[in-house]
Design a protein around this motif. Structure first.
Motif, PDB file in Angstrom:
ATOM      1  N   SER A 313     -78.268 -10.568  52.998  1.00 14.59           N
ATOM      2  CA  SER A 313     -78.007  -9.185  53.426  1.00 14.59           C
ATOM      3  C   SER A 313     -77.037  -9.190  54.608  1.00 14.59           C
ATOM      4  O   SER A 313     -76.657 -10.243  55.125  1.00 14.59           O
ATOM      5  N   SER A 314     -76.636  -7.999  55.053  1.00 17.45           N
ATOM      6  CA  SER A 314     -75.671  -7.863  56.146  1.00 17.45           C
ATOM      7  C   SER A 314     -76.188  -6.930  57.224  1.00 17.45           C
ATOM      8  O   SER A 314     -76.976  -6.019  56.951  1.00 17.45           O
ATOM      9  N   GLU A 315     -75.721  -7.155  58.439  1.00 16.85           N
ATOM     10  CA  GLU A 315     -76.009  -6.281  59.582  1.00 16.85           C
ATOM     11  C   GLU A 315     -74.751  -5.476  59.864  1.00 16.85           C
ATOM     12  O   GLU A 315     -73.651  -6.031  60.008  1.00 16.85           O
ATOM     13  N   PHE A 316     -74.878  -4.145  59.927  1.00 16.27           N
ATOM     14  CA  PHE A 316     -73.728  -3.267  60.113  1.00 16.27           C
ATOM     15  C   PHE A 316     -73.737  -2.679  61.526  1.00 16.27           C
ATOM     16  O   PHE A 316     -74.796  -2.349  62.069  1.00 16.27           O
ATOM     17  N   SER A 317     -72.533  -2.558  62.099  1.00 14.62           N
ATOM     18  CA  SER A 317     -72.413  -2.059  63.474  1.00 14.62           C
ATOM     19  C   SER A 317     -71.297  -1.023  63.561  1.00 14.62           C
ATOM     20  O   SER A 317     -70.280  -1.133  62.864  1.00 14.62           O
ATOM     21  N   ASP A 318     -71.503  -0.041  64.479  1.00 12.61           N
ATOM     22  CA  ASP A 318     -70.505   1.025  64.652  1.00 12.61           C
ATOM     23  C   ASP A 318     -69.409   0.657  65.637  1.00 12.61           C
ATOM     24  O   ASP A 318     -68.350   1.281  65.638  1.00 12.61           O
ATOM     25  N   ASN A 319     -69.681  -0.315  66.501  1.00 15.34           N
ATOM     26  CA  ASN A 319     -68.698  -0.677  67.518  1.00 15.34           C
ATOM     27  C   ASN A 319     -68.691  -2.187  67.745  1.00 15.34           C
ATOM     28  O   ASN A 319     -69.596  -2.905  67.303  1.00 15.34           O
ATOM     29  N   LEU A 320     -67.671  -2.656  68.458  1.00 17.78           N
ATOM     30  CA  LEU A 320     -67.472  -4.084  68.634  1.00 17.78           C
ATOM     31  C   LEU A 320     -68.579  -4.723  69.458  1.00 17.78           C
ATOM     32  O   LEU A 320     -68.998  -5.852  69.172  1.00 17.78           O
TER      33      LEU A 320
END
Length: 334
Positions: A313-320
Protein backbone atom coordinates in the motif's frame (compact mmCIF):
# COMPACT_ATOMS: atom_id res chain seq x y z
CA UNK A 1 -48.83 -70.24 -55.32
CA UNK A 2 -49.80 -69.77 -51.72
CA UNK A 3 -46.66 -71.52 -50.64
CA UNK A 4 -44.50 -69.28 -52.84
CA UNK A 5 -46.22 -66.20 -51.45
CA UNK A 6 -45.60 -67.42 -47.91
CA UNK A 7 -41.91 -68.02 -48.66
CA UNK A 8 -41.55 -64.56 -50.20
CA UNK A 9 -43.31 -63.00 -47.21
CA UNK A 10 -40.98 -64.76 -44.81
CA UNK A 11 -37.95 -63.65 -46.82
CA UNK A 12 -39.26 -60.09 -46.95
CA UNK A 13 -39.90 -59.99 -43.22
CA UNK A 14 -36.47 -61.46 -42.59
CA UNK A 15 -34.87 -58.81 -44.78
CA UNK A 16 -36.82 -56.08 -43.01
CA UNK A 17 -35.74 -57.47 -39.64
CA UNK A 18 -32.12 -57.60 -40.74
CA UNK A 19 -32.38 -54.07 -42.15
CA UNK A 20 -33.95 -52.82 -38.94
CA UNK A 21 -31.21 -54.46 -36.92
CA UNK A 22 -28.51 -52.87 -39.08
CA UNK A 23 -30.25 -49.48 -38.88
CA UNK A 24 -30.50 -49.75 -35.10
CA UNK A 25 -26.86 -50.81 -34.85
CA UNK A 26 -25.78 -47.91 -37.10
CA UNK A 27 -27.83 -45.41 -35.09
CA UNK A 28 -26.40 -46.71 -31.83
CA UNK A 29 -22.84 -46.47 -33.23
CA UNK A 30 -23.55 -42.94 -34.56
CA UNK A 31 -24.45 -41.74 -31.04
CA UNK A 32 -22.02 -43.93 -29.02
CA UNK A 33 -18.68 -42.62 -27.65
CA UNK A 34 -15.71 -43.33 -29.88
CA UNK A 35 -12.76 -45.26 -28.52
CA UNK A 36 -9.61 -43.14 -28.43
CA UNK A 37 -5.90 -43.89 -28.08
CA UNK A 38 -5.55 -41.01 -25.60
CA UNK A 39 -7.69 -38.75 -23.41
CA UNK A 40 -7.60 -36.19 -26.22
CA UNK A 41 -6.91 -36.98 -29.88
CA UNK A 42 -6.04 -33.93 -31.97
CA UNK A 43 -6.21 -33.50 -35.72
CA UNK A 44 -5.89 -30.49 -38.02
CA UNK A 45 -8.19 -30.35 -41.04
CA UNK A 46 -6.54 -28.32 -43.82
CA UNK A 47 -8.71 -26.25 -46.11
CA UNK A 48 -10.03 -28.32 -49.00
CA UNK A 49 -9.16 -31.73 -47.55
CA UNK A 50 -11.45 -34.44 -49.03
CA UNK A 51 -13.87 -36.01 -46.56
CA UNK A 52 -12.35 -39.45 -47.04
CA UNK A 53 -8.92 -38.06 -46.10
CA UNK A 54 -10.45 -36.39 -43.03
CA UNK A 55 -11.85 -39.72 -41.83
CA UNK A 56 -8.53 -41.44 -42.47
CA UNK A 57 -6.70 -38.63 -40.69
CA UNK A 58 -8.75 -39.03 -37.53
CA UNK A 59 -8.15 -42.78 -37.47
CA UNK A 60 -4.40 -42.23 -37.98
CA UNK A 61 -4.41 -39.67 -35.15
CA UNK A 62 -5.89 -42.13 -32.68
CA UNK A 63 -9.65 -42.51 -33.18
CA UNK A 64 -10.32 -46.26 -33.04
CA UNK A 65 -12.85 -46.69 -35.80
CA UNK A 66 -13.09 -47.87 -39.37
CA UNK A 67 -12.26 -44.90 -41.60
CA UNK A 68 -14.69 -46.06 -44.29
CA UNK A 69 -17.51 -46.25 -41.77
CA UNK A 70 -16.77 -42.73 -40.55
CA UNK A 71 -16.59 -41.46 -44.13
CA UNK A 72 -19.94 -42.94 -45.21
CA UNK A 73 -21.70 -41.93 -41.99
CA UNK A 74 -20.49 -38.32 -42.32
CA UNK A 75 -21.27 -38.22 -46.05
CA UNK A 76 -24.79 -39.64 -45.65
CA UNK A 77 -25.54 -37.18 -42.80
CA UNK A 78 -25.70 -34.36 -45.35
CA UNK A 79 -23.57 -32.13 -43.07
CA UNK A 80 -20.17 -32.89 -44.58
CA UNK A 81 -20.17 -30.03 -47.17
CA UNK A 82 -20.28 -27.54 -44.26
CA UNK A 83 -17.15 -28.93 -42.61
CA UNK A 84 -14.65 -26.19 -41.67
CA UNK A 85 -10.87 -26.27 -41.73
CA UNK A 86 -9.17 -25.98 -38.35
CA UNK A 87 -7.60 -27.84 -35.43
CA UNK A 88 -9.94 -30.05 -33.44
CA UNK A 89 -9.82 -32.47 -30.51
CA UNK A 90 -11.81 -35.66 -29.99
CA UNK A 91 -12.28 -36.25 -26.25
CA UNK A 92 -13.91 -38.91 -24.10
CA UNK A 93 -17.62 -39.10 -24.83
CA UNK A 94 -17.41 -37.75 -28.37
CA UNK A 95 -19.45 -39.83 -30.82
CA UNK A 96 -19.06 -39.85 -34.62
CA UNK A 97 -22.00 -37.43 -34.75
CA UNK A 98 -20.46 -35.11 -32.12
CA UNK A 99 -17.07 -35.13 -33.85
CA UNK A 100 -18.68 -34.16 -37.14
CA UNK A 101 -20.61 -31.35 -35.44
CA UNK A 102 -17.38 -29.97 -33.98
CA UNK A 103 -15.95 -29.69 -37.47
CA UNK A 104 -19.16 -28.30 -38.96
CA UNK A 105 -19.55 -25.65 -36.24
CA UNK A 106 -15.87 -24.77 -36.18
CA UNK A 107 -15.44 -25.72 -32.52
CA UNK A 108 -11.68 -25.54 -32.80
CA UNK A 109 -9.09 -26.51 -30.24
CA UNK A 110 -8.14 -23.08 -28.85
CA UNK A 111 -4.84 -22.04 -27.32
CA UNK A 112 -4.69 -19.31 -24.64
CA UNK A 113 -2.37 -16.31 -24.82
CA UNK A 114 -2.18 -14.19 -21.69
CA UNK A 115 -1.08 -10.54 -21.82
CA UNK A 116 -0.43 -9.18 -18.33
CA UNK A 117 -1.01 -5.74 -16.83
CA UNK A 118 2.21 -3.75 -16.62
CA UNK A 119 3.95 -5.49 -19.51
CA UNK A 120 6.00 -3.48 -21.98
CA UNK A 121 5.59 -4.22 -25.67
CA UNK A 122 8.94 -6.04 -25.61
CA UNK A 123 7.36 -8.49 -23.15
CA UNK A 124 4.32 -8.83 -25.42
CA UNK A 125 6.64 -9.74 -28.28
CA UNK A 126 8.32 -12.41 -26.16
CA UNK A 127 4.95 -13.89 -25.16
CA UNK A 128 3.90 -14.12 -28.82
CA UNK A 129 7.18 -15.78 -29.77
CA UNK A 130 6.67 -18.43 -27.07
CA UNK A 131 3.32 -19.55 -28.53
CA UNK A 132 4.10 -22.80 -30.40
CA UNK A 133 0.84 -22.84 -32.34
CA UNK A 134 0.87 -19.22 -33.54
CA UNK A 135 2.12 -18.49 -37.02
CA UNK A 136 4.92 -16.01 -36.44
CA UNK A 137 4.81 -12.73 -38.36
CA UNK A 138 5.60 -10.18 -35.65
CA UNK A 139 9.17 -11.42 -35.13
CA UNK A 140 10.11 -10.26 -38.62
CA UNK A 141 8.62 -6.77 -38.25
CA UNK A 142 9.91 -3.63 -36.60
CA UNK A 143 7.54 -1.81 -34.25
CA UNK A 144 6.85 0.77 -36.96
CA UNK A 145 6.14 -1.90 -39.60
CA UNK A 146 3.94 -3.81 -37.19
CA UNK A 147 1.78 -0.80 -36.36
CA UNK A 148 1.45 0.01 -40.05
CA UNK A 149 0.21 -3.54 -40.66
CA UNK A 150 -2.32 -3.00 -37.87
CA UNK A 151 -3.57 0.20 -39.48
CA UNK A 152 -1.86 2.59 -37.01
CA UNK A 153 1.10 4.04 -38.91
CA UNK A 154 3.24 6.37 -36.83
CA UNK A 155 1.80 5.17 -33.52
CA UNK A 156 3.92 3.52 -30.83
CA UNK A 157 2.79 0.01 -29.82
CA UNK A 158 3.49 0.69 -26.14
CA UNK A 159 0.37 0.37 -24.02
CA UNK A 160 -1.92 -0.15 -27.02
CA UNK A 161 -2.95 -3.75 -26.33
CA UNK A 162 -5.43 -4.62 -23.61
CA UNK A 163 -4.08 -7.10 -21.04
CA UNK A 164 -6.33 -10.15 -21.04
CA UNK A 165 -6.38 -13.82 -22.04
CA UNK A 166 -6.97 -14.32 -25.75
CA UNK A 167 -7.81 -17.70 -27.25
CA UNK A 168 -6.76 -18.52 -30.78
CA UNK A 169 -6.95 -21.45 -33.15
CA UNK A 170 -3.82 -23.30 -34.14
CA UNK A 171 -2.11 -21.86 -37.19
CA UNK A 172 -3.57 -18.39 -36.68
CA UNK A 173 -0.97 -15.65 -37.14
CA UNK A 174 0.19 -13.49 -34.23
CA UNK A 175 -0.98 -10.28 -35.91
CA UNK A 176 -4.56 -11.57 -35.70
CA UNK A 177 -4.26 -11.91 -31.92
CA UNK A 178 -2.71 -8.44 -31.65
CA UNK A 179 -5.62 -7.00 -33.64
CA UNK A 180 -8.01 -8.43 -31.04
CA UNK A 181 -5.99 -6.95 -28.18
CA UNK A 182 -5.73 -3.59 -29.97
CA UNK A 183 -9.49 -3.47 -30.54
CA UNK A 184 -10.10 -4.41 -26.91
CA UNK A 185 -7.89 -1.56 -25.68
CA UNK A 186 -9.63 0.87 -28.05
CA UNK A 187 -12.96 -0.12 -26.52
CA UNK A 188 -11.77 0.10 -22.91
CA UNK A 189 -10.04 3.43 -23.54
CA UNK A 190 -13.11 4.89 -25.24
CA UNK A 191 -15.28 3.91 -22.26
CA UNK A 192 -12.86 5.39 -19.75
CA UNK A 193 -12.48 8.64 -21.71
CA UNK A 194 -16.25 9.02 -22.09
CA UNK A 195 -16.64 8.65 -18.30
CA UNK A 196 -13.77 11.00 -17.32
CA UNK A 197 -14.21 13.51 -14.51
CA UNK A 198 -15.36 16.96 -15.71
CA UNK A 199 -12.30 18.64 -14.18
CA UNK A 200 -9.78 16.17 -15.61
CA UNK A 201 -6.48 17.84 -16.59
CA UNK A 202 -6.10 15.31 -19.42
CA UNK A 203 -6.65 16.71 -22.89
CA UNK A 204 -7.14 13.50 -24.87
CA UNK A 205 -7.74 9.77 -24.61
CA UNK A 206 -4.10 9.35 -25.59
CA UNK A 207 -3.03 11.26 -22.48
CA UNK A 208 -5.38 9.13 -20.39
CA UNK A 209 -3.66 6.00 -21.71
CA UNK A 210 -0.23 7.40 -20.82
CA UNK A 211 -1.31 8.27 -17.28
CA UNK A 212 -3.02 4.89 -16.81
CA UNK A 213 0.20 3.12 -17.80
CA UNK A 214 2.09 5.03 -15.11
CA UNK A 215 -0.56 4.20 -12.49
CA UNK A 216 -0.29 0.54 -13.51
CA UNK A 217 3.44 0.53 -12.80
CA UNK A 218 3.21 2.56 -9.60
CA UNK A 219 0.89 0.24 -7.67
CA UNK A 220 -0.55 -3.24 -7.87
CA UNK A 221 -3.17 -2.43 -5.25
CA UNK A 222 -6.56 -1.59 -6.74
CA UNK A 223 -7.65 0.37 -3.67
CA UNK A 224 -4.71 2.79 -4.08
CA UNK A 225 -5.08 3.45 -7.80
CA UNK A 226 -7.60 6.34 -7.53
CA UNK A 227 -5.34 8.12 -5.01
CA UNK A 228 -2.21 7.56 -7.12
CA UNK A 229 -4.16 8.99 -10.04
CA UNK A 230 -5.20 11.93 -7.86
CA UNK A 231 -1.57 12.76 -7.03
CA UNK A 232 -0.60 12.86 -10.70
CA UNK A 233 -3.74 14.76 -11.73
CA UNK A 234 -3.04 17.37 -9.04
CA UNK A 235 0.55 17.72 -10.21
CA UNK A 236 -0.53 18.13 -13.83
CA UNK A 237 -2.97 20.88 -12.82
CA UNK A 238 -0.30 23.00 -11.15
CA UNK A 239 2.47 22.25 -13.65
CA UNK A 240 4.49 20.19 -11.19
CA UNK A 241 6.71 17.46 -12.63
CA UNK A 242 5.35 13.94 -12.18
CA UNK A 243 8.66 12.63 -10.77
CA UNK A 244 7.71 8.97 -11.13
CA UNK A 245 10.40 6.29 -11.17
CA UNK A 246 8.72 3.93 -13.68
CA UNK A 247 9.06 6.49 -16.48
CA UNK A 248 12.76 6.89 -15.73
CA UNK A 249 13.23 3.10 -15.76
CA UNK A 250 11.39 2.84 -19.06
CA UNK A 251 13.60 5.56 -20.55
CA UNK A 252 16.75 3.74 -19.46
CA UNK A 253 15.66 0.63 -21.36
CA UNK A 254 18.25 -2.14 -21.33
CA UNK A 255 20.63 0.08 -19.35
CA UNK A 256 18.46 -0.42 -16.25
CA UNK A 257 20.07 -3.16 -14.13
CA UNK A 258 17.41 -3.33 -11.41
CA UNK A 259 18.93 -0.60 -9.27
CA UNK A 260 17.68 2.95 -9.85
CA UNK A 261 20.41 5.44 -8.85
CA UNK A 262 20.37 9.19 -8.22
CA UNK A 263 22.39 9.73 -11.38
CA UNK A 264 19.60 8.00 -13.33
CA UNK A 265 17.07 10.49 -11.98
CA UNK A 266 19.30 13.35 -13.15
CA UNK A 267 20.07 11.90 -16.60
CA UNK A 268 17.70 13.44 -19.11
CA UNK A 269 15.75 11.21 -21.49
CA UNK A 270 12.38 11.87 -23.21
CA UNK A 271 10.82 9.69 -20.46
CA UNK A 272 12.55 11.20 -17.41
CA UNK A 273 9.69 12.81 -15.49
CA UNK A 274 12.18 14.31 -13.01
CA UNK A 275 13.86 16.40 -15.72
CA UNK A 276 10.83 16.98 -17.96
CA UNK A 277 7.34 18.29 -17.27
CA UNK A 278 4.11 16.64 -18.35
CA UNK A 279 3.35 13.14 -19.49
CA UNK A 280 5.86 10.91 -21.32
CA UNK A 281 5.88 10.70 -25.13
CA UNK A 282 4.12 7.31 -25.09
CA UNK A 283 2.57 4.94 -22.57
CA UNK A 284 5.16 2.88 -20.71
CA UNK A 285 3.19 -0.36 -20.13
CA UNK A 286 -0.11 -2.14 -20.68
CA UNK A 287 -2.68 -0.63 -18.28
CA UNK A 288 -5.54 -2.77 -17.03
CA UNK A 289 -9.15 -1.70 -16.63
CA UNK A 290 -8.68 -0.51 -13.03
CA UNK A 291 -5.84 1.84 -14.01
CA UNK A 292 -7.80 3.24 -16.97
CA UNK A 293 -10.78 3.97 -14.72
CA UNK A 294 -8.53 5.54 -12.07
CA UNK A 295 -6.88 7.81 -14.63
CA UNK A 296 -10.31 8.91 -15.86
CA UNK A 297 -11.86 9.29 -12.41
CA UNK A 298 -9.16 10.00 -9.82
CA UNK A 299 -10.03 10.38 -6.17
CA UNK A 300 -10.73 13.93 -5.05
CA UNK A 301 -7.87 15.00 -2.82
CA UNK A 302 -5.15 17.60 -2.30
CA UNK A 303 -2.42 14.95 -2.24
CA UNK A 304 0.78 15.71 -4.14
CA UNK A 305 3.01 12.95 -2.83
CA UNK A 306 2.96 9.27 -1.97
CA UNK A 307 5.43 6.71 -0.70
CA UNK A 308 5.32 2.92 -0.44
CA UNK A 309 4.61 1.60 3.04
CA UNK A 310 6.35 -1.68 2.37
CA UNK A 311 3.21 -3.82 2.49
CA UNK A 312 2.00 -3.08 -1.02
CA UNK A 313 0.00 0.00 0.00
CA UNK A 314 0.98 3.69 -0.15
CA UNK A 315 0.99 6.67 2.21
CA UNK A 316 -0.35 9.87 0.63
CA UNK A 317 0.59 13.41 1.69
CA UNK A 318 -0.69 16.89 0.81
CA UNK A 319 2.62 18.68 1.31
CA UNK A 320 6.35 18.06 1.24
CA UNK A 321 6.85 18.21 5.00
CA UNK A 322 4.28 15.45 5.59
CA UNK A 323 5.79 13.46 2.74
CA UNK A 324 9.27 13.69 4.22
CA UNK A 325 7.94 12.40 7.52
CA UNK A 326 6.28 9.50 5.69
CA UNK A 327 9.54 8.71 3.87
CA UNK A 328 11.40 8.69 7.18
CA UNK A 329 8.82 6.38 8.72
CA UNK A 330 8.28 3.92 5.91
CA UNK A 331 11.46 4.05 3.83
CA UNK A 332 14.25 4.96 6.22
CA UNK A 333 12.60 2.98 9.07
CA UNK A 334 13.58 5.46 11.78
Amino acid sequence: MKRLFSVLLVVLLALLAIGAWFAHDAWRWWRAPLELDAASVEFTVPSGMPLQAVAQGWVAAGVRSDARRLYWAWRLSGEAPRLRAGSYAAVAGDSPERLLQKMVRGEELLEPLQLLEGWTFAEVRRALARQPHLRQIVTGLSDAELMTRLGRPGQSPEGRFFPDTYKHGRGVDDLTVLRQALAAMDEQLERAWAARAPDSPLRSADELLKLASIIEKETGRDADRPMVASVFANRLRIGMRLQTDPTVIFGLGERFDGNLRKVDLLTDTPYNSYTRAGLPPTPIALPGRASLVAAAQPARSQALYFVARGDGSSEFSDNLAAHNRAVTRFQLQR
